[in-house]
Write an enzyme that holds these catalytic residues in place. Structure first.
Site, mmCIF file in Angstrom:
data_model
loop_
_atom_site.group_PDB
_atom_site.id
_atom_site.type_symbol
_atom_site.label_atom_id
_atom_site.label_comp_id
_atom_site.label_asym_id
_atom_site.label_seq_id
_atom_site.Cartn_x
_atom_site.Cartn_y
_atom_site.Cartn_z
ATOM 1 N N ARG A 46 -7.365 -48.280 54.992
ATOM 2 C CA ARG A 46 -7.299 -48.565 56.432
ATOM 3 C C ARG A 46 -6.584 -49.896 56.645
ATOM 4 O O ARG A 46 -5.829 -50.080 57.592
ATOM 5 C CB ARG A 46 -8.697 -48.593 57.063
ATOM 6 C CG ARG A 46 -8.654 -49.074 58.500
ATOM 7 C CD ARG A 46 -9.909 -48.793 59.349
ATOM 8 N NE ARG A 46 -11.138 -48.700 58.640
ATOM 9 C CZ ARG A 46 -11.866 -49.763 58.214
ATOM 10 N NH1 ARG A 46 -11.438 -50.992 58.439
ATOM 11 N NH2 ARG A 46 -12.994 -49.580 57.569
ATOM 12 N N TYR A 98 4.479 -43.544 81.936
ATOM 13 C CA TYR A 98 3.973 -42.285 81.391
ATOM 14 C C TYR A 98 2.528 -42.087 81.908
ATOM 15 O O TYR A 98 1.747 -43.035 81.955
ATOM 16 C CB TYR A 98 4.009 -42.375 79.858
ATOM 17 C CG TYR A 98 3.224 -41.305 79.158
ATOM 18 C CD1 TYR A 98 3.520 -39.966 79.338
ATOM 19 C CD2 TYR A 98 2.176 -41.641 78.309
ATOM 20 C CE1 TYR A 98 2.789 -38.990 78.703
ATOM 21 C CE2 TYR A 98 1.440 -40.662 77.658
ATOM 22 C CZ TYR A 98 1.746 -39.340 77.864
ATOM 23 O OH TYR A 98 1.019 -38.374 77.236
ATOM 24 N N ASP A 170 7.551 -50.672 76.835
ATOM 25 C CA ASP A 170 7.479 -49.367 76.180
ATOM 26 C C ASP A 170 8.923 -48.866 76.082
ATOM 27 O O ASP A 170 9.538 -48.515 77.095
ATOM 28 C CB ASP A 170 6.602 -48.421 77.017
ATOM 29 C CG ASP A 170 6.445 -47.045 76.376
ATOM 30 O OD1 ASP A 170 7.329 -46.648 75.582
ATOM 31 O OD2 ASP A 170 5.447 -46.362 76.674
ATOM 32 N N LYS A 195 8.351 -39.517 69.438
ATOM 33 C CA LYS A 195 9.563 -39.116 70.152
ATOM 34 C C LYS A 195 10.812 -39.375 69.290
ATOM 35 O O LYS A 195 10.909 -38.837 68.202
ATOM 36 C CB LYS A 195 9.594 -39.826 71.497
ATOM 37 C CG LYS A 195 8.267 -39.749 72.256
ATOM 38 C CD LYS A 195 7.941 -38.331 72.629
ATOM 39 C CE LYS A 195 6.582 -37.989 73.157
ATOM 40 N NZ LYS A 195 5.552 -38.838 73.495
HETATM 41 C C1 LIG Z 1 7.020 -43.332 77.418
HETATM 42 C C2 LIG Z 1 5.812 -42.892 76.643
HETATM 43 N N1 LIG Z 1 4.960 -43.822 76.174
HETATM 44 C C3 LIG Z 1 3.856 -43.462 75.474
HETATM 45 C C4 LIG Z 1 3.553 -42.145 75.215
HETATM 46 C C5 LIG Z 1 2.307 -41.796 74.440
HETATM 47 O O1 LIG Z 1 2.608 -41.462 73.140
HETATM 48 P P1 LIG Z 1 1.727 -40.471 72.202
HETATM 49 O O2 LIG Z 1 1.816 -39.123 72.834
HETATM 50 O O3 LIG Z 1 2.384 -40.580 70.880
HETATM 51 O O4 LIG Z 1 0.328 -41.013 72.215
HETATM 52 C C6 LIG Z 1 4.419 -41.150 75.678
HETATM 53 C C7 LIG Z 1 4.110 -39.732 75.393
HETATM 54 O O5 LIG Z 1 4.657 -38.829 75.959
HETATM 55 C C8 LIG Z 1 5.580 -41.534 76.405
HETATM 56 O O6 LIG Z 1 6.441 -40.616 76.881
#
Ligand SMILES: Cc1ncc(COP(=O)(O)O)c(C=O)c1O
Length: 379
Positions: A46, A98, A170, A195
């Site tokens: 971990r 998101y 982000d 992604k």
């Molecule tokens: C811009 C963005 N940030 C964060 C996330 C969250 O990521 P995860 O689905 O890997 O938890 C997403 C998921 O679609 C996203 O599109």
């Protein structure tokens, strides 16, 4: 070193024991110790894992940061980042993040007395207007998901830093190939590696990268204490992905531009959201702070019934949540990724029932456009 060289080599040096050119998957939970207090720097998986460390080093380098911490999902990475904020403190957030980020902030973290203000950060004055003496973080998404609003990273960083707040970006939609927020003053970059970084739609993951040593110590402490780590196999998959990131992003960008241009001319499409379009309100800013515009395009066909026709008529594009993979994915933000945002707010942001989001993949551009064309003709 250039971006592609860094992507292929940093953190991914040949394995010192065997010479394997690919970092091995260290699928172990613990490490044998030579004697009490005598070990090779690895005690428990971990806390440390060589495959995960290799990925963390690789992604930190790609964003121009010193430290990286990999998590089990993008949301786990964002959650760990928010642990830099304490009860009684205040965070300013891009209005149109998101949906999962919005849900974590408004439904979970508010229970721990963290205060949030959601504003349209594309207007810098909106950020300035809500800064408070207890503001400790400005959390940006640019371009936003799904209506592609672009925020001026430099201008917002200047305002936040004057007030003693960190800036988090982000960067999931752009990847470090198309946008490097730290170069514009941002302190911490987060990604859903699920992604573009992974790029093959076969793993969930997240990363936090940053330069500040004290904040990095705390994120590392949270990673180990709360334990939402990325597994060795998933770390390996993301490293496999970053090796081709530069090439993939070039093609996503090229096809993204072509798909947006096609949609803009199509009589059944009411509006296209793409920062690469000259009509986009922050087109000039996007040109300045991004290397390209990427493969995410949203478009409005006017109603839920028209959107349904498109989403159910496509043959090559796959109806699915997520983005950034080799295959073209198409989705309906109002009922899928942004269902957790209330209807009034969705309407205000432009996330209408007629809005369709497309993650343009790496198939032949003409095939993607032909598929969209036949689906739009059915409206
Ligand atoms: C811009 C963005 N940030 C964060 C996330 C969250 O990521 P995860 O689905 O890997 O938890 C997403 C998921 O679609 C996203 O599109």
């Amino acid at each position: 070193m250039g971006f592609a060289t860094t992507a292929i080599h940093t953190g991914q040096e040949p394995d010192p024991t065997t010479g394997a050119v690919t970092v091995p998957i260290y699928q172990t939970s613990t490490y044998a110790q030579d004697g009490l207090g005598k070990h090779k720097g690895f005690e428990y998986a971990r806390t440390q894992n060589p495959t995960r460390s290799a990925l963390e080093k690789n992604l930190a380098a790609l964003e121009g940061a010193k430290f990286g911490f990999a998590f089990a999902s993008g949301m786990a990475a964002i959650d760990a980042t928010l642990r830099l904020v304490k009860a009684g403190e205040h965070v300013v957030v891009s209005d149109n993040t998101y949906g999962g980020t919005f849900r974590l902030f408004t439904r979970v973290l508010t229970n721990y007395n963290i205060q949030f203000d959601f504003v349209d950060t594309s207007e810098v004055l909106n950020v300035e207007a809500v800064m408070k003496p207890n503001t400790r973080m400005v959390f940006l998404e640019t371009p936003t998901n799904p209506v592609m609003i672009v925020t001026d990273l430099r201008a917002v960083s200047d305002i936040a830093h004057k007030a003693g707040a960190r800036v988090v970006c982000d960067n999931t939609f752009m990847s470090p190939y198309l946008q490097r927020p730290i170069e514009f003053g941002v302190d911490i970059v987060v990604h859903s590696t699920t992604k573009y970084l992974n790029g093959h739609s076969d793993g969930i993951g997240g990363i936090v990268v940053l330069n500040d040593e004290a904040d990095a110590d705390w994120i590392g402490f949270i990673q180990n204490s709360a334990g939402a780590i990325l597994s060795p196999f998933d770390s390996w998959l993301v490293m496999r992905g970053t090796k081709t990131l530069a090439l993939r992003m070039e093609q996503h960008d090229k096809s993204g531009r072509a798909v947006a241009a096609f949609l803009e001319e199509h009589p059944k499409v009411r509006k296209v959201y793409y920062p690469g379009s000259a009509a986009h309100p922050q087109h000039a800013l996007a040109r300045r702070q991004q290397r390209g515009f990427g493969g995410m395009v949203s478009f409005d066909v006017g109603s839920l019934s028209a959107a349904r026709v498109v989403l159910e008529s496509v043959k090559l594009c796959t109806l699915a949540e997520s983005l950034g993979g080799v295959e073209t994915l198409i989705s309906h933000p109002a009922t899928m990724t942004h269902a957790s945002v209330d209807a009034e707010k969705r309407d205000r942001l432009g996330i209408t029932e007629g809005l369709v989001r497309i993650s343009v993949g790496l198939e032949d551009t003409d095939d993607i456009i032909a598929d969209l064309d036949q689906a739009l003709e059915r409206i």
